[in-house]
Write an enzyme that holds these catalytic residues in place. Structure first.
Site, PDB file in Angstrom:
ATOM      1  N   GLU A  49     -18.600  64.250  14.607  1.00 57.01           N
ATOM      2  CA  GLU A  49     -17.981  63.619  13.445  1.00 57.01           C
ATOM      3  C   GLU A  49     -19.057  62.953  12.598  1.00 57.01           C
ATOM      4  O   GLU A  49     -19.407  61.778  12.845  1.00 57.01           O
ATOM      5  CB  GLU A  49     -16.980  62.560  13.912  1.00 57.01           C
ATOM      6  CG  GLU A  49     -15.791  63.141  14.627  1.00 57.01           C
ATOM      7  CD  GLU A  49     -14.523  62.393  14.269  1.00 57.01           C
ATOM      8  OE1 GLU A  49     -13.600  63.029  13.771  1.00 57.01           O
ATOM      9  OE2 GLU A  49     -14.481  61.179  14.437  1.00 57.01           O
ATOM     10  N   GLU A  77     -15.846  54.504  13.500  1.00 56.26           N
ATOM     11  CA  GLU A  77     -15.360  53.194  13.049  1.00 56.26           C
ATOM     12  C   GLU A  77     -15.577  52.136  14.135  1.00 56.26           C
ATOM     13  O   GLU A  77     -15.826  50.970  13.836  1.00 56.26           O
ATOM     14  CB  GLU A  77     -13.887  53.305  12.629  1.00 56.26           C
ATOM     15  CG  GLU A  77     -13.752  54.048  11.301  1.00 56.26           C
ATOM     16  CD  GLU A  77     -12.508  54.900  11.151  1.00 56.26           C
ATOM     17  OE1 GLU A  77     -11.516  54.680  11.856  1.00 56.26           O
ATOM     18  OE2 GLU A  77     -12.541  55.837  10.303  1.00 56.26           O
ATOM     19  N   HIS A 134     -15.750  56.293  18.495  1.00 51.64           N
ATOM     20  CA  HIS A 134     -15.433  56.742  17.123  1.00 51.64           C
ATOM     21  C   HIS A 134     -16.348  56.004  16.153  1.00 51.64           C
ATOM     22  O   HIS A 134     -16.709  54.840  16.394  1.00 51.64           O
ATOM     23  CB  HIS A 134     -13.966  56.430  16.819  1.00 51.64           C
ATOM     24  CG  HIS A 134     -13.494  57.036  15.541  1.00 51.64           C
ATOM     25  ND1 HIS A 134     -13.732  56.444  14.317  1.00 51.64           N
ATOM     26  CD2 HIS A 134     -12.817  58.185  15.275  1.00 51.64           C
ATOM     27  CE1 HIS A 134     -13.200  57.209  13.368  1.00 51.64           C
ATOM     28  NE2 HIS A 134     -12.650  58.263  13.916  1.00 51.64           N
ATOM     29  N   SER A 136     -12.633  64.523   7.411  1.00 55.74           N
ATOM     30  CA  SER A 136     -11.895  64.909   6.205  1.00 55.74           C
ATOM     31  C   SER A 136     -11.333  66.330   6.253  1.00 55.74           C
ATOM     32  O   SER A 136     -11.235  66.990   5.219  1.00 55.74           O
ATOM     33  CB  SER A 136     -12.777  64.750   4.960  1.00 55.74           C
ATOM     34  OG  SER A 136     -13.114  63.397   4.776  1.00 55.74           O
ATOM     35  N   LYS A 174      -5.254  56.267  13.412  1.00 56.90           N
ATOM     36  CA  LYS A 174      -5.978  55.030  13.071  1.00 56.90           C
ATOM     37  C   LYS A 174      -4.997  53.843  13.086  1.00 56.90           C
ATOM     38  O   LYS A 174      -4.045  53.857  13.843  1.00 56.90           O
ATOM     39  CB  LYS A 174      -6.697  55.173  11.741  1.00 56.90           C
ATOM     40  CG  LYS A 174      -7.539  56.455  11.673  1.00 56.90           C
ATOM     41  CD  LYS A 174      -8.559  56.427  10.604  1.00 56.90           C
ATOM     42  CE  LYS A 174      -9.209  57.794  10.504  1.00 56.90           C
ATOM     43  NZ  LYS A 174     -10.512  57.760   9.898  1.00 56.90           N
ATOM     44  N   GLY A 186     -13.036  60.198   6.510  1.00 54.74           N
ATOM     45  CA  GLY A 186     -12.207  59.433   5.586  1.00 54.74           C
ATOM     46  C   GLY A 186     -12.761  59.370   4.168  1.00 54.74           C
ATOM     47  O   GLY A 186     -12.327  58.551   3.361  1.00 54.74           O
ATOM     48  N   ASN A 198      -5.711  61.512  14.879  1.00 56.17           N
ATOM     49  CA  ASN A 198      -6.039  60.089  15.010  1.00 56.17           C
ATOM     50  C   ASN A 198      -5.308  59.324  13.915  1.00 56.17           C
ATOM     51  O   ASN A 198      -5.672  59.418  12.743  1.00 56.17           O
ATOM     52  CB  ASN A 198      -7.569  59.915  14.880  1.00 56.17           C
ATOM     53  CG  ASN A 198      -7.987  58.457  14.915  1.00 56.17           C
ATOM     54  OD1 ASN A 198      -7.187  57.590  15.277  1.00 56.17           O
ATOM     55  ND2 ASN A 198      -9.224  58.180  14.544  1.00 56.17           N
TER      56      ASN A 198
HETATM   57  C1  PEP Z   1     -11.223  60.553  12.244  1.00 57.97           C
HETATM   58  O1  PEP Z   1     -10.497  59.570  12.171  1.00 57.97           O
HETATM   59  O2  PEP Z   1     -11.845  60.806  13.290  1.00 57.97           O
HETATM   60  C2  PEP Z   1     -11.360  61.424  11.077  1.00 57.97           C
HETATM   61  C3  PEP Z   1     -12.061  62.527  11.186  1.00 57.97           C
HETATM   62  O3  PEP Z   1     -10.730  61.001   9.942  1.00 57.97           O
HETATM   63  P1  PEP Z   1     -10.519  61.865   8.600  1.00 57.97           P
HETATM   64  O4  PEP Z   1      -9.962  63.199   9.016  1.00 57.97           O
HETATM   65  O5  PEP Z   1      -9.575  61.060   7.793  1.00 57.97           O
HETATM   66  O6  PEP Z   1     -11.868  62.016   7.967  1.00 57.97           O
END
Ligand code: PEP
Length: 261
Positions: free
Chosen positions: A168, A98, A96, A214, A13, A174, A11
C-alpha cells in the site's frame, strides 16, 4: 500448486455506526454471491465487530480487525488485544499506513502485533509501502525491505503461511492517486524477492500479496490482472456496496472467463 483464492478486503476505516454497519452488511449480503475462488473480508471499526460477527454468513464474508494491541491483557487503557478478538475475526490489518503515520506505530510495534495475531490464530495482513518523499528519492525498495524485516522478525516459515502482505504505497491511499500497474508489479516483485531471501522460493510464490491504494470498481480489474497481485485492500470504495460488489465480481475468475467468451 493449489490455486490461490483471490482475497478482497474492505477497510471501512472510522466509518459507519452500529446501525449503519448492520444496514450496510445487510445490503452487501444481498448483492455479493459466494464464489469459491474469492474470499471477501470486511474490516469494520472495532466496536461493531462483535455484533457483525453474529450477523454475517461466514461462507460469504470473514471479518478483520483494523488494528489490535499486542499484549494479551493488562493495564492498557483504550486498547483491544488479539486474545479478545480471537474467534471474532479471522484477520487483522497490521501496520496500516494510517497507524504508522498518524499514530506513530513503529516496525517494532508492527512486529509485536504480527506475533500477537499469529499467537491468537488471527491472520495478519501486514501493510507495507513508501511515502511520496521516499518514492521521490528512489527509496521504495529499501522501505519495503525494512518494513518486511521489521514486521516479520521471529516469524517462522510455518507461521509465514498465515501471513498476508499488502503493498500500500502511502501516496496512493485515500488520495485518488493511482499507482501504475507496472509500479505495483515492480514493488510486489521486490516484496517476493525479500520473502524469497528470508524464507525461500516456495514461500515467495505461495504468499498472498495484495495491492491497495485508491482502487475503484473501474481500476480494480487492471490490478487484478497482474500476475503478482493476489487480491486487493480497498478503503473508500468498500463503503459503496455496489462498487465493492463490482470489485468482488471482477475478482471472480469464472466471471472474467465468461465475459471474455
Ligand atoms: C486502505 O484503507 O487501506 C486503502 C487502500 O484506502 P483507499 O482505497 O481509500 O485508498
Amino acid at each position: 500448486m493449489v490455486a490461490k483464492h483471490t482475497l478482497i478486503v474492505g477497510n471501512w476505516k472510522m466509518n459507519l455506526n452500529m446501525h449503519e454497519a448492520s444496514l450496510y452488511l445487510h445490503q452487501l449480503s444481498e448483492l455479493v454471491k459466494v464464489h469459491r475462488d474469492v474470499d471477501v473480508v470486511l474490516a469494520p471499526t472495532i466496536f461493531t465487530l462483535q455484533s457483525l460477527s453474529l450477523q454475517i454468513n461466514r461462507r460469504q464474508f470473514k471479518l478483520a480487525a483494523q488494528n489490535l494491541y499486542w499484549r494479551d491483557h493488562g493495564a492498557f487503557t483504550g486498547e483491544v488485544s488479539a486474545t479478545q478478538l480471537r474467534g471474532i475475526v479471522d484477520y487483522a490489518i497490521i501496520g496500516h499506513s494510517e497507524r504508522r503515520h498518524v499514530f506513530g506505530e513503529t516496525d517494532k510495534d508492527v512486529r509485536n502485533k504480527v506475533q500477537a495475531s499469529i499467537r491468537n490464530n488471527i491472520r495478519p495482513i501486514l501493510c507495507v509501502g513508501e511515502t511520496t518523499a521516499e518514492r521521490t528519492y528512489g527509496e521504495t525498495n529499501d522501505v519495503l525491505h525494512d518494513q518486511l524485516i521489521g514486521g516479520l522478525a521471529n516469524v517462522t516459515s510455518d507461521e509465514l503461511k498465515e501471513v498476508i502482505i499488502a503493498y500500500e504505497p502511502v501516496w496512493a491511499i485515500g488520495t485518488g492517486n493511482n499507482a501504475l500497474p507496472s509500479d505495483v508489479t515492480t514493488a510486489i516483485k521486490a516484496i517476493r524477492g525479500q520473502i524469497k531471501h528470508l524464507y525461500g522460493k516456495q514461500a515467495a510464490e505461495d504468499i498472498t500479496v495484495l495491492y491497495g491504494g485508491s482502487v475503484t470498481a473501474s481500476s480494480a480489474a487492471d490490478y487484478l490482472a497482474l500476475e503478482e497481485v493476489d487480491g486487493l485492500l480497498i478503503g473508500g470504495a468498500s463503503l459503496d456496496a455496489h462498487a465493492f460488489t463490482d470489485i468482488i465480481k471482477k475478482a471472480h475468475k469464472g466471471a472474467a472467463v465468461a465475459t471474455n467468451a
